[in-house]
Write an enzyme that holds these catalytic residues in place. Structure first.
Site, mmCIF file in Angstrom:
data_model
loop_
_atom_site.group_PDB
_atom_site.id
_atom_site.type_symbol
_atom_site.label_atom_id
_atom_site.label_comp_id
_atom_site.label_asym_id
_atom_site.label_seq_id
_atom_site.Cartn_x
_atom_site.Cartn_y
_atom_site.Cartn_z
ATOM 1 N N LYS A 54 -10.302 -17.908 -4.289
ATOM 2 C CA LYS A 54 -11.408 -17.848 -5.271
ATOM 3 C C LYS A 54 -11.866 -19.251 -5.651
ATOM 4 O O LYS A 54 -13.068 -19.494 -5.818
ATOM 5 C CB LYS A 54 -10.959 -17.074 -6.506
ATOM 6 C CG LYS A 54 -10.796 -15.591 -6.255
ATOM 7 C CD LYS A 54 -10.271 -14.886 -7.505
ATOM 8 C CE LYS A 54 -10.050 -13.415 -7.267
ATOM 9 N NZ LYS A 54 -9.496 -12.749 -8.435
ATOM 10 N N HIS A 77 0.983 7.060 20.021
ATOM 11 C CA HIS A 77 0.945 6.714 21.436
ATOM 12 C C HIS A 77 0.619 5.244 21.641
ATOM 13 O O HIS A 77 1.227 4.579 22.463
ATOM 14 C CB HIS A 77 -0.061 7.598 22.178
ATOM 15 C CG HIS A 77 0.326 9.037 22.161
ATOM 16 N ND1 HIS A 77 1.381 9.522 22.894
ATOM 17 C CD2 HIS A 77 -0.162 10.076 21.468
ATOM 18 C CE1 HIS A 77 1.513 10.815 22.662
ATOM 19 N NE2 HIS A 77 0.588 11.180 21.794
ATOM 20 N N GLU A 115 -0.426 -7.942 -1.676
ATOM 21 C CA GLU A 115 -0.818 -8.831 -2.764
ATOM 22 C C GLU A 115 0.253 -8.960 -3.834
ATOM 23 O O GLU A 115 0.297 -9.944 -4.558
ATOM 24 C CB GLU A 115 -2.152 -8.411 -3.373
ATOM 25 C CG GLU A 115 -2.132 -7.145 -4.180
ATOM 26 C CD GLU A 115 -3.516 -6.724 -4.657
ATOM 27 O OE1 GLU A 115 -3.573 -5.914 -5.591
ATOM 28 O OE2 GLU A 115 -4.518 -7.181 -4.097
#
Length: 189
Positions: A187, A74, A45
């Site tokens: 938003k 792995h 961010e």
């Protein structure tokens, strides 16, 4: 010596000059798992930006990836060693661990005999160092942040180092690490 500045400068160079746009944070201590997630959020961010401070489109930032030492060494390491040369790896380790030893009760099995009596931390350290060596052999840039012990003070130091490194990286990339225009778009929608 300023570890935040050194890390910021090196990671910026690897991102911009070498195309290593994926930054792996690999913890060898489960107590630092939340730190890895927090670091990924902070990095994404703060440093993922479309525009420079001058308004030029630059699309800055690297993609943070979190990994847990022995689990992901792995499953992901094959990609890191032989896949695209687009990653840097930062290991997180704590030197002083709660004491847990592997019991020698399986000593009659030859494959387990070398493990008997060793501490879990000793085995984790061996695994981390083996992973570091393999990455070095494959020319994958990596570094280790090792805390002497995990205390509120050392965790605070680690958090502060990441915050300072993020601000310094933003300066090197000519971006504002304190805003989130992309998140603001979400938003609004």
């Amino acid at each position: 010596m300023n570890p935040a500045l050194i890390s910021a400068a090196l990671h910026h160079q690897f991102t911009e000059k070498k195309g290593r746009r994926i930054r792996v944070m690999m913890s060898y201590d489960d107590r630092l798992r939340a730190y890895s997630d927090w670091f990924a959020q902070l990095s994404a961010e703060s440093l993922g930006k479309l525009l420079s401070l001058k308004g030029k489109e630059i699309r800055s930032g690297s993609t943070p990836v979190t990994a847990r030492g022995t689990i992901h060494q792995h499953s992901q390491l094959q990609l890191y060693l032989e896949g695209p040369a687009d990653k840097t790896v930062t290991f997180l380790s704590v030197e002083k661990q709660p004491e847990m030893r592997i019991p020698p009760s399986y000593a009659h099995h030859p494959e387990f005999k070398p493990l008997g009596g060793r501490s879990v931390n000793e085995l984790l350290t061996i695994q981390r160092k083996a992973t570091e060596a393999a990455l070095c052999r494959s020319s994958v840039p990596n570094m280790t942040i090792e805390l002497g012990e995990l205390t509120p003070f050392t965790l605070g130091q680690l958090l502060y180092m990441a915050e300072v490194e993020t601000v310094l990286t933003g300066s090197l990339a000519d971006i504002n690490p304190f805003d989130q225009p992309g998140v603001e778009t979400i938003k609004k929608f």
